[in-house]
Design an enzyme around this catalytic site. Structure first.
Site: not given
Ligand code: IMP
Ligand code: MG
Length: 178
Positions: A45-46, A102, A106, A134, A162
């Site tokens: 949803k982000g 996206e 992260d 990030k 969120d």
């Molecule tokens: P990944 O670690 O790259 O797989 O990130 C997964 C998901 O975590 C991202 O797409 C975001 O939806 C969520 N996410 C990562 N960091 C944050 C944050 O600081 N706030 C909110 N959601 C986050």
């Molecule tokens: Mg996301």
């Protein structure tokens, strides 16, 4: 902005700066993809608010919108590491260029899994556009074609992001502190 006794929100990026950066990034996307049949895919949803603003800046004649639901967090601020697909594409993507939109890359695990799945489809190509990179926290190498902001520290909320489903509706990007 104090919200409850425990949580405080500190604005990092305001709505005007977001809008201005989106115009720049949309300009890049338009110059690269305007001649293609493009399916812009929102990662729910982000990315929902980012997506809604971004697609209205795209000048691509053959543009369709679609949605993928992805969930990697439980109720807290730490990714469960388990990526669940809660919704899949509904358009016929054959021969189309996918613009994946996206919220945050992260660790890169979510996008790594999703890009691997999309690579199995008969598409012309895939570009990744993220609101926030990030980069300093990456565990999987990910090629990001369009990135609006690089922020490495803090848990971010607002503008679709969120914490346990709260704060998505805020117009700017905030750091959540205690
Ligand atoms: P990944 O670690 O790259 O797989 O990130 C997964 C998901 O975590 C991202 O797409 C975001 O939806 C969520 N996410 C990562 N960091 C944050 C944050 O600081 N706030 C909110 N959601 C986050
Ligand atoms: Mg996301």
């Amino acid at each position: 902005m104090p919200n409850s006794q425990e949580e405080r929100l500190v604005e990092l990026i305001g709505p005007e700066r977001i809008a201005q950066r989106l115009r720049e990034v949309a300009g890049q996307i338009n110059s690269h993809l305007s001649g293609q049949r493009v399916i812009a895919v929102c990662v729910l949803k982000g990315a929902v608010i980012f997506f809604a603003d971004l697609v209205r800046l795209l000048q691509i004649k053959e543009l369709q919108l679609d949605f993928i639901g992805l969930s990697s967090y439980g109720a807290g601020q730490v990714s469960s590491g388990q990526i669940t697909i809660t919704r899949w594409l509904s358009c016929d993507v054959t021969g189309a260029w996918i613009l994946l939109v996206e919220d945050i890359v992260d660790s890169g695990r979510s996008m790594s899994e999703l890009l691997a799945k999309l690579a199995q489809l008969p598409v012309a190509g895939v570009s990744l556009c993220t609101l926030i990179d990030k980069q300093g926290r990456r565990e999987c190498a990910i090629n990001i074609d369009y990135s609006c902001f690089q922020l490495n520290s803090g848990f971010l909320v607002g503008y679709g992001l969120d914490c346990a489903e709260k704060y998505r509706q805020l117009p700017g990007i905030y750091e959540l502190t205690h």
